[in-house]
Design a protein around this motif. Sequence first.
Motif, PDB file in Angstrom:
ATOM      1  N   GLN A 263       0.833  -1.197   0.000  1.00  0.00           N
ATOM      2  CA  GLN A 263       0.000   0.000   0.000  1.00  0.00           C
ATOM      3  C   GLN A 263       0.870   1.251   0.000  1.00  0.00           C
ATOM      4  N   ILE A 264       1.943   1.214   0.778  1.00  0.00           N
ATOM      5  CA  ILE A 264       2.741   2.446   0.930  1.00  0.00           C
ATOM      6  C   ILE A 264       3.385   2.866  -0.379  1.00  0.00           C
ATOM      7  N   THR A 265       3.696   1.921  -1.268  1.00  0.00           N
ATOM      8  CA  THR A 265       4.315   2.342  -2.520  1.00  0.00           C
ATOM      9  C   THR A 265       3.253   2.733  -3.535  1.00  0.00           C
ATOM     10  N   GLN A 266       2.027   2.228  -3.340  1.00  0.00           N
ATOM     11  CA  GLN A 266       0.950   2.632  -4.246  1.00  0.00           C
ATOM     12  C   GLN A 266       0.524   4.061  -3.964  1.00  0.00           C
ATOM     13  N   GLU A 267       0.446   4.373  -2.654  1.00  0.00           N
ATOM     14  CA  GLU A 267      -0.034   5.697  -2.274  1.00  0.00           C
ATOM     15  C   GLU A 267       0.997   6.762  -2.570  1.00  0.00           C
ATOM     16  N   ASN A 268       2.250   6.373  -2.482  1.00  0.00           N
ATOM     17  CA  ASN A 268       3.310   7.353  -2.557  1.00  0.00           C
ATOM     18  C   ASN A 268       4.291   6.952  -3.656  1.00  0.00           C
ATOM     19  N   THR A 269       4.118   7.537  -4.816  1.00  0.00           N
ATOM     20  CA  THR A 269       4.964   7.121  -5.927  1.00  0.00           C
ATOM     21  C   THR A 269       6.414   7.573  -5.723  1.00  0.00           C
ATOM     22  N   GLU A 270       6.618   8.516  -4.786  1.00  0.00           N
ATOM     23  CA  GLU A 270       7.980   8.926  -4.436  1.00  0.00           C
ATOM     24  C   GLU A 270       8.741   7.725  -3.848  1.00  0.00           C
ATOM     25  N   ASN A 271       7.943   6.829  -3.236  1.00  0.00           N
ATOM     26  CA  ASN A 271       8.529   5.693  -2.537  1.00  0.00           C
ATOM     27  C   ASN A 271       8.761   4.537  -3.509  1.00  0.00           C
ATOM     28  N   ASN A 272       9.205   4.868  -4.709  1.00  0.00           N
ATOM     29  CA  ASN A 272       9.362   3.848  -5.725  1.00  0.00           C
ATOM     30  C   ASN A 272      10.798   3.543  -6.062  1.00  0.00           C
ATOM     31  N   ARG A 273      11.656   3.808  -5.108  1.00  0.00           N
ATOM     32  CA  ARG A 273      13.059   3.497  -5.310  1.00  0.00           C
ATOM     33  C   ARG A 273      13.203   2.009  -5.637  1.00  0.00           C
TER      34      ARG A 273
ATOM     35  N   LEU B 205      13.326  -7.906  -5.453  1.00  0.00           N
ATOM     36  CA  LEU B 205      13.515  -6.634  -6.129  1.00  0.00           C
ATOM     37  C   LEU B 205      12.206  -5.862  -6.058  1.00  0.00           C
ATOM     38  N   SER B 206      12.293  -4.558  -5.751  1.00  0.00           N
ATOM     39  CA  SER B 206      11.056  -3.782  -5.830  1.00  0.00           C
ATOM     40  C   SER B 206      11.158  -2.850  -7.013  1.00  0.00           C
ATOM     41  N   ARG B 207      10.096  -2.851  -7.786  1.00  0.00           N
ATOM     42  CA  ARG B 207      10.064  -1.980  -8.950  1.00  0.00           C
ATOM     43  C   ARG B 207       8.626  -1.538  -9.209  1.00  0.00           C
ATOM     44  N   SER B 208       8.460  -0.272  -9.452  1.00  0.00           N
ATOM     45  CA  SER B 208       7.143   0.317  -9.709  1.00  0.00           C
ATOM     46  C   SER B 208       6.117  -0.138  -8.679  1.00  0.00           C
ATOM     47  N   GLY B 209       6.530  -0.190  -7.454  1.00  0.00           N
ATOM     48  CA  GLY B 209       5.583  -0.492  -6.389  1.00  0.00           C
ATOM     49  C   GLY B 209       5.390  -1.969  -6.095  1.00  0.00           C
ATOM     50  N   TRP B 210       5.836  -2.835  -6.997  1.00  0.00           N
ATOM     51  CA  TRP B 210       5.691  -4.266  -6.755  1.00  0.00           C
ATOM     52  C   TRP B 210       6.967  -4.836  -6.149  1.00  0.00           C
ATOM     53  N   ILE B 211       6.810  -5.892  -5.348  1.00  0.00           N
ATOM     54  CA  ILE B 211       8.005  -6.592  -4.871  1.00  0.00           C
ATOM     55  C   ILE B 211       8.028  -7.987  -5.496  1.00  0.00           C
TER      56      ILE B 211
ATOM     57  N   GLN C  83      14.015  -4.955 -16.219  1.00  0.00           N
ATOM     58  CA  GLN C  83      14.706  -3.860 -16.918  1.00  0.00           C
ATOM     59  C   GLN C  83      15.039  -2.700 -15.992  1.00  0.00           C
ATOM     60  N   CYS C  84      15.772  -3.016 -14.931  1.00  0.00           N
ATOM     61  CA  CYS C  84      16.150  -1.913 -14.057  1.00  0.00           C
ATOM     62  C   CYS C  84      17.497  -2.163 -13.398  1.00  0.00           C
ATOM     63  N   GLU C  85      18.075  -1.081 -12.962  1.00  0.00           N
ATOM     64  CA  GLU C  85      19.351  -1.099 -12.277  1.00  0.00           C
ATOM     65  C   GLU C  85      19.034  -0.731 -10.826  1.00  0.00           C
ATOM     66  N   PRO C  86      19.261  -1.635  -9.880  1.00  0.00           N
ATOM     67  CA  PRO C  86      18.894  -1.296  -8.503  1.00  0.00           C
ATOM     68  C   PRO C  86      19.652  -0.080  -7.975  1.00  0.00           C
ATOM     69  N   GLN C  87      18.925   0.788  -7.268  1.00  0.00           N
ATOM     70  CA  GLN C  87      19.573   1.982  -6.713  1.00  0.00           C
ATOM     71  C   GLN C  87      20.205   1.690  -5.354  1.00  0.00           C
ATOM     72  N   THR C  88      19.586   0.788  -4.617  1.00  0.00           N
ATOM     73  CA  THR C  88      20.126   0.457  -3.288  1.00  0.00           C
ATOM     74  C   THR C  88      20.161  -1.056  -3.107  1.00  0.00           C
ATOM     75  N   LEU C  89      21.273  -1.554  -2.577  1.00  0.00           N
ATOM     76  CA  LEU C  89      21.403  -2.979  -2.265  1.00  0.00           C
ATOM     77  C   LEU C  89      21.145  -3.179  -0.776  1.00  0.00           C
ATOM     78  N   ILE C  90      20.347  -4.155  -0.446  1.00  0.00           N
ATOM     79  CA  ILE C  90      20.043  -4.408   0.964  1.00  0.00           C
ATOM     80  C   ILE C  90      20.591  -5.774   1.357  1.00  0.00           C
TER      81      ILE C  90
ATOM     82  N   GLY D 274      11.374  -9.171   3.390  1.00  0.00           N
ATOM     83  CA  GLY D 274      11.368  -8.338   4.590  1.00  0.00           C
ATOM     84  C   GLY D 274      12.355  -7.189   4.482  1.00  0.00           C
ATOM     85  N   GLN D 275      13.500  -7.460   3.883  1.00  0.00           N
ATOM     86  CA  GLN D 275      14.513  -6.416   3.725  1.00  0.00           C
ATOM     87  C   GLN D 275      13.976  -5.273   2.860  1.00  0.00           C
ATOM     88  N   VAL D 276      13.329  -5.632   1.747  1.00  0.00           N
ATOM     89  CA  VAL D 276      12.797  -4.595   0.853  1.00  0.00           C
ATOM     90  C   VAL D 276      11.668  -3.821   1.530  1.00  0.00           C
TER      91      VAL D 276
END
Length: 768
Positions: free
Chosen positions: A399-409, A424-430, A460-467, A751-753
Amino acid sequence: MDNERQQVEITGLVQGVGFRPFVYRLANECKLDGWVANHSGGVRIEVEGDPQIIAKFLRRLAQEKPSHSQIFSIHTKLMPMQGDGGFEIRESTANSQKSTLILPDLAPCDHCLAELADPGNRRHNYPFINCTLCGPRFSIIDTLPYDRANTTMSEFALCEECRKEYTTPSDRRFHAEPNACPQCGPELQLTSREGNTLAVNNEALDSALAAISKGQVVALKGVGGFQLLVDAADGQALEQLRKRKHRPHKPFALLYSSLEAVRRDCQISKLESVLLVSRERPIVLLEAKAEARHRVHSLVAPDSPELGVMLPASPLHQLLTQKYGAPLVATSGNLAEEPICIENNEALERLGKIADCFLIHNRQILRPLDDSVLRVIENRPLMLRRARGFAPLPLVRPQITQENTENNRTYLALGADLKNTVALSRSGWIYSSQHIGDLGNATSVERFDQAIEELTSFQQCEPQTLIHDLHPGYTSHRWAQKKSAAKLGVQHHTAHFFSCMAEHNYVGSALGICWDGTGYDSSGVVRGGEFLHWNGASTVKRIASLRTFPLPGGEKAVREPRRAAAGLLFEISGFVALQHDLLKRCFSRSERRNLVTMLKGEINSPQCSSAGRLFDAVAALLGLSSHISYEGQAAMAIEHSARGIQSPDAYPFDLQRRGNQWQLDWAPSVSALIYDEERSLPQRAAVFHNTLAQMILSVAIEVGESQVFLSGGVFQNKRLTETVAKLLRQNNFTVHCHSLVPPNDGGIALGQVYYAHCMAAAGQPLGG
Ligand SMILES: [Zn+2]
Ligand SMILES: [Zn+2]
């Protein structure tokens, strides 16, 4: 009413599942004009006709959709009329984006099974039959979009008949990418250990079955990798398999031909039968009936009242089990903890000393997908291993990534080193990878690299942060350190806690009860009996923990519950404990002298707060197991021992305030359990479970947090999980357990993501 035209935009799992032919048929039935095409992330439809009929069409669309499709959203808008004069399936243009959702491998549908069994059908007994509703998917996809050319079926040119099916919109094989028949598709082959061909096609299958009935071990190229087959009733064959595979005790899975056959040997609830026949075809843990012993040798699952059972996941498995007529052991094609083999040559090399012959084929498997494993707890499915049939579908859309597209790292989480998965999280999905396994050997690390590479390239993405996990010795941790991307370390139990919250799409204050074997934190204590609290806004705090005890021998104690028992008794009464009869029974005199040296000098005897090790210790003290050969074996022995016992009793324990934390002291319980002469062993095992539940309740009451999440490998224990959940609910707590995501370390990456998303949403700094 005047006619109208509507554009319908559907997102979800609607490509590669026969959605367009379904829409085509439905529109024709409703006599609507227009077209349907694949589109970015889904399907687009334009329909023209009577508004009431269009409304009915839309209702039926959602109700009657193909069995494996999932609709996430439907948006409609009015369009200018066009007067198409009919309904058609439009080809997606080369540059129109296709969905990045990849389907898992699906067991044969009823249509295909009927054709398989029909002597008049051209695919009669053809082990690679499939259609738009079933067949291999993830195991054969090389790159997106999902087209035949991008799968390992590309090397098989479609024959005329197959091509006709593939290109006819009304055909049930319209765009069935792996479409094949005996004329144009993959072929079976039976080879010797040396790789010499012994037989082909149906003869290969029959010879393989003959080998099994003679007591041989047959390596089978399954859906997501090799399996090893033996007759489930053949004690000698089983003994040989266990010896060759270096797997003395861990239960083997069984392959049955039908639900009726399973029912003869196992108790099956309604839900369990639904899971068994589901298109994902997981292994389901079931309670064995006494009659099972006629068909299933005790070496299949030594000392366990349960059997891990699955139904055929492919037409090849269907033919094998049907023709054999008795349950087969189907265990993963690997040596001990290594990943399963996927290539023919690799299998000959790695399984050459285990299998007597190899039933292989020429359709390539691109990535290993182990059989998924589930058990039913609290009348809900609980995933224990998530791979074939489930991967690579996205797990959750928070929900938090759907509501807040800023949170789409874009985060890439590397999981834990045991039961590794990456996410991997991308466009709000994990998205989570399939189960990769323990990163303790070079082959697993290769698979780990491959899974990361695939997850990022499919999305098709390059991760910005590794956890990564905080454990500095973890392969996954070291992998992250070598990369230049931003990094975030997440404590092991925090990741467990958030994996359970992720599954319930929960954000807010909560109590996480994270019990497992081992989790690192900077204190040097081996953790695993943790109570974490999150207030929904700032950082996570540990608020309670099990009393610690030393583990003489460190890592060695994981395989030797007797060492945990020694540490536990030493913590209670010091060196006197080493003279205790219970320890004399499982240690020699010189071993006990060694223990004294270790414990006295605090040499290689880390302190631990692990509930998993507490279970081990109690199993050893109860005389159930002093040595084990697989993880969780001792805890399972206690769980199984308590089977059928109803008791409200619990042993005493203490809950003490230590600084700003609570400590759960198990010492009074352990003493009471050891000297409990009134109760039988099964009763003591049951009372031990109750005691742990009471301990958890006592902390929950002190904390006073209404939302409680249970995570960690210890909650694979059905009796414990159900007892804890019931007790907490009776006391007005809302209890959340795992279901789609394993409670064990297989859920760590998710859980990490989720933790990263929650912290970002709460405005917490994520570190660098
Ligand atoms: Zn089918
Ligand atoms: Zn063909």
